[in-house]
Design a protein around this motif. Structure first.
Motif, PDB file in Angstrom:
ATOM      1  N   GLY A 105      39.871 -21.558  17.378  1.00  0.00           N
ATOM      2  CA  GLY A 105      40.113 -20.491  16.483  1.00  0.00           C
ATOM      3  C   GLY A 105      41.366 -20.694  15.692  1.00  0.00           C
ATOM      4  O   GLY A 105      41.933 -19.572  15.021  1.00  0.00           O
ATOM      5  N   ILE A 106      42.209 -21.798  15.888  1.00  0.00           N
ATOM      6  CA  ILE A 106      43.687 -21.614  15.563  1.00  0.00           C
ATOM      7  C   ILE A 106      43.458 -22.594  14.229  1.00  0.00           C
ATOM      8  O   ILE A 106      42.936 -23.584  13.761  1.00  0.00           O
ATOM      9  CB  ILE A 106      44.611 -22.712  16.595  1.00  0.00           C
ATOM     10  N   THR A 107      44.553 -22.207  13.047  1.00  0.00           N
ATOM     11  CA  THR A 107      44.912 -22.660  12.002  1.00  0.00           C
ATOM     12  C   THR A 107      46.325 -22.934  11.801  1.00  0.00           C
ATOM     13  O   THR A 107      47.212 -22.196  12.186  1.00  0.00           O
ATOM     14  CB  THR A 107      44.265 -21.932  11.021  1.00  0.00           C
ATOM     15  N   ARG A 108      46.618 -24.065  11.295  1.00  0.00           N
ATOM     16  CA  ARG A 108      48.141 -24.533  10.816  1.00  0.00           C
ATOM     17  C   ARG A 108      48.355 -24.511   9.346  1.00  0.00           C
ATOM     18  O   ARG A 108      49.388 -24.943   8.871  1.00  0.00           O
ATOM     19  CB  ARG A 108      48.529 -25.784  11.361  1.00  0.00           C
ATOM     20  N   ASN A 109      47.110 -23.844   8.668  1.00  0.00           N
ATOM     21  CA  ASN A 109      47.051 -23.937   7.284  1.00  0.00           C
ATOM     22  C   ASN A 109      47.834 -22.603   6.766  1.00  0.00           C
ATOM     23  O   ASN A 109      47.503 -21.478   6.896  1.00  0.00           O
ATOM     24  CB  ASN A 109      45.627 -24.075   6.782  1.00  0.00           C
ATOM     25  N   VAL A 110      48.947 -23.021   5.862  1.00  0.00           N
ATOM     26  CA  VAL A 110      49.842 -22.109   5.523  1.00  0.00           C
ATOM     27  C   VAL A 110      49.197 -20.926   4.906  1.00  0.00           C
ATOM     28  O   VAL A 110      49.263 -19.733   4.851  1.00  0.00           O
ATOM     29  CB  VAL A 110      51.181 -22.430   4.752  1.00  0.00           C
ATOM     30  N   VAL A 111      48.371 -21.276   3.795  1.00  0.00           N
ATOM     31  CA  VAL A 111      47.646 -20.472   2.782  1.00  0.00           C
ATOM     32  C   VAL A 111      46.630 -19.569   3.899  1.00  0.00           C
ATOM     33  O   VAL A 111      46.310 -18.534   3.045  1.00  0.00           O
ATOM     34  CB  VAL A 111      47.051 -21.321   1.946  1.00  0.00           C
ATOM     35  N   ASP A 112      46.320 -19.819   4.918  1.00  0.00           N
ATOM     36  CA  ASP A 112      45.508 -18.983   5.608  1.00  0.00           C
ATOM     37  C   ASP A 112      46.249 -17.850   6.560  1.00  0.00           C
ATOM     38  O   ASP A 112      45.517 -17.130   7.213  1.00  0.00           O
ATOM     39  CB  ASP A 112      44.282 -19.842   6.350  1.00  0.00           C
ATOM     40  N   PHE A 113      47.384 -18.074   6.647  1.00  0.00           N
ATOM     41  CA  PHE A 113      47.945 -17.263   7.448  1.00  0.00           C
ATOM     42  C   PHE A 113      47.999 -15.775   7.379  1.00  0.00           C
ATOM     43  O   PHE A 113      48.092 -15.470   6.144  1.00  0.00           O
ATOM     44  CB  PHE A 113      49.679 -17.714   7.746  1.00  0.00           C
ATOM     45  N   PHE A 153      57.341 -20.765   6.449  1.00  0.00           N
ATOM     46  CA  PHE A 153      56.752 -20.927   7.871  1.00  0.00           C
ATOM     47  C   PHE A 153      57.406 -21.864   8.430  1.00  0.00           C
ATOM     48  O   PHE A 153      57.432 -23.269   8.134  1.00  0.00           O
ATOM     49  CB  PHE A 153      55.362 -20.656   7.746  1.00  0.00           C
ATOM     50  N   PRO A 154      57.939 -21.661   9.777  1.00  0.00           N
ATOM     51  CA  PRO A 154      58.529 -23.032  10.401  1.00  0.00           C
ATOM     52  C   PRO A 154      57.199 -23.994  10.809  1.00  0.00           C
ATOM     53  O   PRO A 154      56.278 -23.519  10.909  1.00  0.00           O
ATOM     54  CB  PRO A 154      59.164 -22.427  11.822  1.00  0.00           C
ATOM     55  N   ALA A 155      57.790 -25.168  11.042  1.00  0.00           N
ATOM     56  CA  ALA A 155      56.726 -26.175  11.268  1.00  0.00           C
ATOM     57  C   ALA A 155      55.934 -25.938  12.589  1.00  0.00           C
ATOM     58  O   ALA A 155      54.843 -26.567  12.756  1.00  0.00           O
ATOM     59  CB  ALA A 155      57.599 -27.660  11.550  1.00  0.00           C
ATOM     60  N   TRP A 156      56.551 -25.175  13.632  1.00  0.00           N
ATOM     61  CA  TRP A 156      55.928 -25.041  14.717  1.00  0.00           C
ATOM     62  C   TRP A 156      54.722 -23.790  14.793  1.00  0.00           C
ATOM     63  O   TRP A 156      53.840 -23.714  15.826  1.00  0.00           O
ATOM     64  CB  TRP A 156      56.794 -24.534  15.960  1.00  0.00           C
ATOM     65  N   TYR A 157      54.824 -23.006  13.678  1.00  0.00           N
ATOM     66  CA  TYR A 157      53.897 -21.799  13.636  1.00  0.00           C
ATOM     67  C   TYR A 157      52.433 -22.464  13.456  1.00  0.00           C
ATOM     68  O   TYR A 157      52.117 -23.138  12.769  1.00  0.00           O
ATOM     69  CB  TYR A 157      54.509 -20.952  12.565  1.00  0.00           C
ATOM     70  N   MET A 158      51.610 -21.589  14.073  1.00  0.00           N
ATOM     71  CA  MET A 158      50.103 -21.525  13.885  1.00  0.00           C
ATOM     72  C   MET A 158      49.770 -20.186  14.335  1.00  0.00           C
ATOM     73  O   MET A 158      50.170 -19.426  15.019  1.00  0.00           O
ATOM     74  CB  MET A 158      49.650 -22.603  14.792  1.00  0.00           C
TER      75      MET A 158
END
Length: 398
Positions: free
Chosen positions: A222-230, A248-253
């Motif tokens: 259920g994890i996303t790394r897509n910035v527009v979905d944060f 958002f930093p590169a590590w963020y999800m």
């Protein structure tokens, strides 16, 4: 004694081995570039917009029911002649499995039986249908799609047996199994006995962008790394910094819903990709084998049915319906021919009998089971081996 002849067998070439070794020697073993390459190539092969590679066919089914929000008590219709996963995926989400009988000529879920179920119940009783392209024969999804539309249902096409299979629509055009034109989602398996083997593995295909994006999350916890979905604020992401950063930093999800680890590895995708390149060649050979079987057994008095020669059939299995199935099965085994039976009706499995299903509920499915036997069917089956199988069957019934 003749060498062992199984009902199905993988075919791994030097090209396949080299493709896997290349990944193993690289830097990324999972979630690497081969995943996306395999997904795009498979979507092109099937003729759909999107494909999502997953751990196996069962994972694919589970993700589909999750993406379609199957919940406690939701009723979903499927066939009793299938591998149990086609039904189990409904139960994983707390849904209620409702079986309908098969058409005795096609061995597929009978649309008339499904229609009777739907018409006998108030609107909204059922949520969806999971028809199965059993043995490689395509369901008429155009007809099922129309029925589903009339009753507000979704469709998951279980196409595990049928990559490369198709049916002819009302405009006389080919509709590939899994192309998404009539089903919301479709699933495939890459188990070793299937057309395309990756050890284990599966694929979900769809033309629905929203379902596609949700599946990508669900297969990875259920994890996303897509910035527009944060959903969280950037200040939380950067550690409650006092600066004015909007990045958002590169590590963020973010884990946004409860998903699963249903990923495929990169080396499995490399094997699947290599096998996909010769899928059509394998399909041609399967059809040749099917025609040889069909012609050999046509009109025999101990035969009550067979898969036959059917346009669009992908021939994962070639099935005979015979008198004294047990006797033939054991006789073939004594000759090192390991035929198989597909399938024990799911509604008669002890787990599903606990829900009230019983013998006599689906006469067509149960009669089929009493007579069915799957003969050796795989592209590397030699002509000599096939003739030995045919000859041995004739010896039993002479």
């Amino acid at each position: 004694m003749h060498k062992s002849i199984p009902y199905g067998r993988q075919h791994v070439t030097d090209e396949d081995v080299n493709a896997v070794v290349e990944v193993l020697k690289g830097d990324i073993l999972t979630q690497g570039p081969k995943i996306e390459e395999f997904e795009k190539s498979f979507a092109e092969y099937i003729g759909c917009k999107y494909a999502v590679a997953v751990a196996n066919g069962t994972a694919a089914l589970h993700l589909c029911t999750l993406a379609l929000n199957v919940g406690n008590g939701d009723k979903v219709i499927t066939t009793p002649i299938t591998f149990s996963a086609s039904a189990n995926c409904i139960r994983y989400c707390g849904g209620e499995v409702v079986f309908a009988d098969i058409n005795p000529q096609t061995y597929l879920l009978d649309i008339n039986a499904v229609r009777l179920l739907l018409e006998a119940s108030p609107t909204g009783t059922y949520k969806g249908i999971i028809p199965v392209d059993f043995a490689g024969r395509s369901v008429d999804l155009e007809a099922f799609g129309q029925l589903a539309k009339e009753h507000g249902l979704w469709i998951i096409e279980d196409a595990c047996h049928a990559p490369g299979g198709y049916f002819i629509n009302k405009h006389n055009n080919i509709e590939n199994c899994g192309n998404g034109n009539f089903a919301d989602l479709a699933i495939f398996s890459f188990h070793p006995v299937k057309h395309i083997a990756s050890g284990e593995g599966g694929m979900i295909t769809t033309n629905d962008a929203a379902l596609y994006n949700r599946l990508l999350k669900l297969r990875t916890h259920g994890i996303t790394r897509n910035v527009v979905d944060f959903k969280n604020d950037v200040s939380l992401a950067v550690g409650f910094s006092t600066d004015d950063s909007n990045t958002f930093p590169a590590w963020y999800m973010e884990m946004q819903e409860l998903g699963f680890n249903y990923r495929l590895t990169d080396f499995q995708a490399a094997l699947g990709m290599s096998q996909l390149k010769r899928a059509n060649k394998g399909l041609i050979r399967r059809k040749e084998i099917a025609k040889e079987y069909n012609d050999a057994f046509l009109g025999k008095n101990w035969l009550t049915g067979q898969s036959g020669v059917v346009e669009g059939h992908a021939y994962h299995l070639y099935i005979l319906e015979v008198e004294d199935r047990l006797g033939l099965y054991n006789f073939l085994r004594s000759a090192n021919i390991f035929a198989q039976v597909h399938y024990i009706p799911v509604h008669l499995m002890p787990y599903y009998k606990e829900f009230g299903w019983k013998e006599g509920d689906f006469p067509n499915a149960e009669k089929y089971y009493k007579h069915c036997i799957s003969l050796p069917m795989y592209p590397t089956l030699s002509k000599e081996e096939q003739q030995f199988v045919i000859k041995t069957i004739f010896e039993y019934y002479q």
